[in-house]
Write a protein that holds these residues in place. Structure first.
Motif, mmCIF file in Angstrom:
data_model
loop_
_atom_site.group_PDB
_atom_site.id
_atom_site.type_symbol
_atom_site.label_atom_id
_atom_site.label_comp_id
_atom_site.label_asym_id
_atom_site.label_seq_id
_atom_site.Cartn_x
_atom_site.Cartn_y
_atom_site.Cartn_z
ATOM 1 N N THR A 123 60.281 47.258 47.090
ATOM 2 C CA THR A 123 61.403 46.552 47.479
ATOM 3 C C THR A 123 62.012 46.732 48.594
ATOM 4 O O THR A 123 62.198 47.876 49.080
ATOM 5 C CB THR A 123 62.558 46.962 46.293
ATOM 6 N N PRO A 124 62.233 45.796 49.547
ATOM 7 C CA PRO A 124 62.637 45.827 51.030
ATOM 8 C C PRO A 124 63.937 46.716 51.126
ATOM 9 O O PRO A 124 64.879 46.743 50.122
ATOM 10 C CB PRO A 124 63.106 44.391 51.186
ATOM 11 N N ASP A 125 64.069 47.287 52.281
ATOM 12 C CA ASP A 125 65.188 48.219 52.535
ATOM 13 C C ASP A 125 66.535 47.443 52.319
ATOM 14 O O ASP A 125 67.722 47.761 51.702
ATOM 15 C CB ASP A 125 65.193 48.772 53.952
ATOM 16 N N ARG A 126 66.577 46.263 52.977
ATOM 17 C CA ARG A 126 67.826 45.484 52.687
ATOM 18 C C ARG A 126 68.116 45.178 51.335
ATOM 19 O O ARG A 126 69.281 45.149 51.127
ATOM 20 C CB ARG A 126 67.631 44.079 53.608
ATOM 21 N N VAL A 127 67.375 44.721 50.424
ATOM 22 C CA VAL A 127 67.745 44.542 49.148
ATOM 23 C C VAL A 127 68.104 45.935 48.378
ATOM 24 O O VAL A 127 69.158 45.941 47.806
ATOM 25 C CB VAL A 127 66.482 44.024 48.242
ATOM 26 N N ARG A 128 67.562 47.110 48.714
ATOM 27 C CA ARG A 128 67.996 48.197 47.822
ATOM 28 C C ARG A 128 69.309 48.727 48.714
ATOM 29 O O ARG A 128 70.029 49.403 47.831
ATOM 30 C CB ARG A 128 66.735 49.219 48.345
ATOM 31 N N GLU A 129 69.573 48.635 49.838
ATOM 32 C CA GLU A 129 70.913 48.848 50.550
ATOM 33 C C GLU A 129 71.965 48.044 49.696
ATOM 34 O O GLU A 129 72.723 48.527 49.490
ATOM 35 C CB GLU A 129 70.896 48.767 51.936
ATOM 36 N N LEU A 161 74.353 48.196 32.950
ATOM 37 C CA LEU A 161 73.759 47.215 33.981
ATOM 38 C C LEU A 161 72.203 47.028 34.248
ATOM 39 O O LEU A 161 71.689 48.108 33.744
ATOM 40 C CB LEU A 161 74.414 47.499 35.297
ATOM 41 N N VAL A 162 71.712 45.868 34.205
ATOM 42 C CA VAL A 162 70.496 45.757 34.450
ATOM 43 C C VAL A 162 70.110 45.205 35.919
ATOM 44 O O VAL A 162 70.703 44.197 36.119
ATOM 45 C CB VAL A 162 69.721 44.573 33.298
ATOM 46 N N TYR A 163 69.507 45.791 36.510
ATOM 47 C CA TYR A 163 68.918 45.044 37.834
ATOM 48 C C TYR A 163 67.584 44.324 37.551
ATOM 49 O O TYR A 163 66.584 44.836 37.112
ATOM 50 C CB TYR A 163 68.555 46.287 39.151
ATOM 51 N N ALA A 164 67.496 43.169 38.160
ATOM 52 C CA ALA A 164 66.476 42.262 37.950
ATOM 53 C C ALA A 164 65.989 41.489 39.042
ATOM 54 O O ALA A 164 67.147 40.654 39.716
ATOM 55 C CB ALA A 164 66.621 41.208 36.839
ATOM 56 N N GLU A 165 64.774 41.650 39.597
ATOM 57 C CA GLU A 165 64.296 40.854 40.571
ATOM 58 C C GLU A 165 63.514 39.805 39.937
ATOM 59 O O GLU A 165 62.615 39.787 38.852
ATOM 60 C CB GLU A 165 63.229 41.671 41.484
ATOM 61 N N ALA A 166 63.350 38.653 40.709
ATOM 62 C CA ALA A 166 62.520 37.566 40.121
ATOM 63 C C ALA A 166 62.474 36.529 41.229
ATOM 64 O O ALA A 166 62.610 36.574 42.298
ATOM 65 C CB ALA A 166 63.524 36.609 39.155
ATOM 66 N N ALA A 221 74.468 38.765 42.481
ATOM 67 C CA ALA A 221 73.180 37.919 42.747
ATOM 68 C C ALA A 221 73.081 37.599 44.389
ATOM 69 O O ALA A 221 74.104 37.336 44.938
ATOM 70 C CB ALA A 221 73.189 36.710 42.075
ATOM 71 N N ASP A 222 71.788 37.857 44.891
ATOM 72 C CA ASP A 222 71.470 37.547 46.428
ATOM 73 C C ASP A 222 70.387 37.089 46.415
ATOM 74 O O ASP A 222 69.431 37.146 45.401
ATOM 75 C CB ASP A 222 72.043 38.874 47.117
ATOM 76 N N LYS A 223 69.926 36.922 47.579
ATOM 77 C CA LYS A 223 68.389 36.547 47.859
ATOM 78 C C LYS A 223 68.117 36.969 49.424
ATOM 79 O O LYS A 223 68.829 37.020 49.998
ATOM 80 C CB LYS A 223 68.214 34.824 48.114
ATOM 81 N N ALA A 224 66.944 37.463 49.291
ATOM 82 C CA ALA A 224 66.354 38.065 50.647
ATOM 83 C C ALA A 224 64.778 37.478 50.723
ATOM 84 O O ALA A 224 64.139 38.074 50.263
ATOM 85 C CB ALA A 224 66.534 39.479 50.618
ATOM 86 N N GLY A 225 64.751 36.465 51.719
ATOM 87 C CA GLY A 225 63.392 35.920 51.660
ATOM 88 C C GLY A 225 63.318 34.972 50.543
ATOM 89 O O GLY A 225 64.029 34.254 50.199
ATOM 90 N N MET A 226 61.939 35.363 49.884
ATOM 91 C CA MET A 226 61.763 34.633 48.564
ATOM 92 C C MET A 226 62.041 35.585 47.403
ATOM 93 O O MET A 226 61.722 35.190 46.247
ATOM 94 C CB MET A 226 60.378 34.406 48.612
ATOM 95 N N PHE A 264 64.661 36.865 44.643
ATOM 96 C CA PHE A 264 66.105 36.903 44.143
ATOM 97 C C PHE A 264 66.208 38.158 43.345
ATOM 98 O O PHE A 264 65.439 38.593 42.545
ATOM 99 C CB PHE A 264 65.842 35.548 43.233
ATOM 100 N N PHE A 265 67.400 38.672 43.487
ATOM 101 C CA PHE A 265 67.850 39.819 43.059
ATOM 102 C C PHE A 265 69.148 39.749 42.596
ATOM 103 O O PHE A 265 70.215 39.128 42.912
ATOM 104 C CB PHE A 265 67.637 41.318 43.867
ATOM 105 N N HIS A 266 69.459 40.582 41.169
ATOM 106 C CA HIS A 266 70.614 40.248 40.242
ATOM 107 C C HIS A 266 70.884 41.395 39.757
ATOM 108 O O HIS A 266 70.129 42.352 39.276
ATOM 109 C CB HIS A 266 70.249 39.257 39.384
ATOM 110 N N LEU A 267 72.229 41.401 39.278
ATOM 111 C CA LEU A 267 72.921 42.603 38.582
ATOM 112 C C LEU A 267 73.156 42.010 37.179
ATOM 113 O O LEU A 267 74.094 40.854 37.313
ATOM 114 C CB LEU A 267 73.834 43.551 39.027
ATOM 115 N N LEU A 268 72.817 42.280 36.099
ATOM 116 C CA LEU A 268 73.121 41.650 34.644
ATOM 117 C C LEU A 268 74.082 42.563 33.919
ATOM 118 O O LEU A 268 73.688 43.837 33.710
ATOM 119 C CB LEU A 268 71.840 41.237 33.960
ATOM 120 N N ARG A 269 74.994 42.030 33.119
ATOM 121 C CA ARG A 269 75.614 42.868 32.076
ATOM 122 C C ARG A 269 75.608 41.812 30.806
ATOM 123 O O ARG A 269 75.954 40.792 30.865
ATOM 124 C CB ARG A 269 76.887 43.408 32.661
#
Length: 210
Positions: free
Chosen positions: A43-49, A169-174, A195-200, A202-207
């Protein structure tokens, strides 16, 4: 760790990097090797940060009570990051034998006694976890970074709902946004809190809705 048997050319990630680094916490800047295997990439550094900034805010920085499950561990970048920040327990699940050996080597190097590594298919391990009783069978945080285009989220998110502690919380990439106007049926009962997007990606936090 995002994996795909056939990675589309439109979704490149830096394959020249053979390691990633833990971003924060006790093991900050510790390198994690990236296994040289097709489809395995961190997972890209930007997404993890961004993700861990979200989590620090939502958890009020209180990681000591967090029981974490990483169902597609890969390099362990997400799970070891959580452990580095003080998670009480981190359970990593990975099917690739080479990746499991690598994860065990990192665990030993860091003396990460709070980390448990299980080899197996995410669905099978999740079903096994559901059969457990007691507090350790519930998780405050679950990481889901599965292969794209295999309907993993549709298959595993309902099981995660049963493993999640109240308010967890659930972290989900898609490969798609999960907060679209027309949500899939399997997302019913979930609230997208971030929710956010980096390149292609999509990453999310769900509850779970209450």
């Amino acid at each position: 760790m995002q994996r795909s048997h056939k990675r589309p050319a439109a979704q490149p990630r830096n394959q020249s990097a053979h390691q990633v680094r833990i971003i924060g916490g006790l093991w900050k800047r510790t390198p994690l090797p990236v296994l040289d295997a097709e489809g395995l990439r961190p997972t890209p550094d930007r997404v993890r940060e961004t993700l861990f900034n979200w989590l620090n805010h939502l958890l009020d920085g209180n990681w000591s009570q967090v029981n974490c499950l990483d169902l597609f561990a890969g390099t362990g970048a997400l799970g070891f990051e959580a452990a580095s920040r003080g998670a009480r327990k981190v359970t990593m699940v990975e099917e690739n034998a080479g990746a499991v050996r690598q994860l065990n080597g990192i665990k030993a190097k860091l003396n990460a006694e709070q980390v448990a590594i299980l080899r197996g298919d995410a669905l099978s391990v999740t079903q096994s976890l559901l059969a457990r009783n007691g507090a350790d069978a519930k998780f405050q945080l679950i990481f889901l970074d599965p292969p794209y285009h295999h309907d993993w989220l549709a298959k595993i998110l309902p099981l995660c709902a049963q493993l999640l502690a109240d308010g967890g919380l659930v972290y989900a990439e898609a490969e798609m946004a999960l907060d679209a106007d027309e949500q899939p049926e399997w997302l019913a009962g979930w609230n997208v809190v971030r929710a956010d997007k980096a390149g292609m990606v999509f990453f999310h936090l769900l509850r779970r809705n209450t």
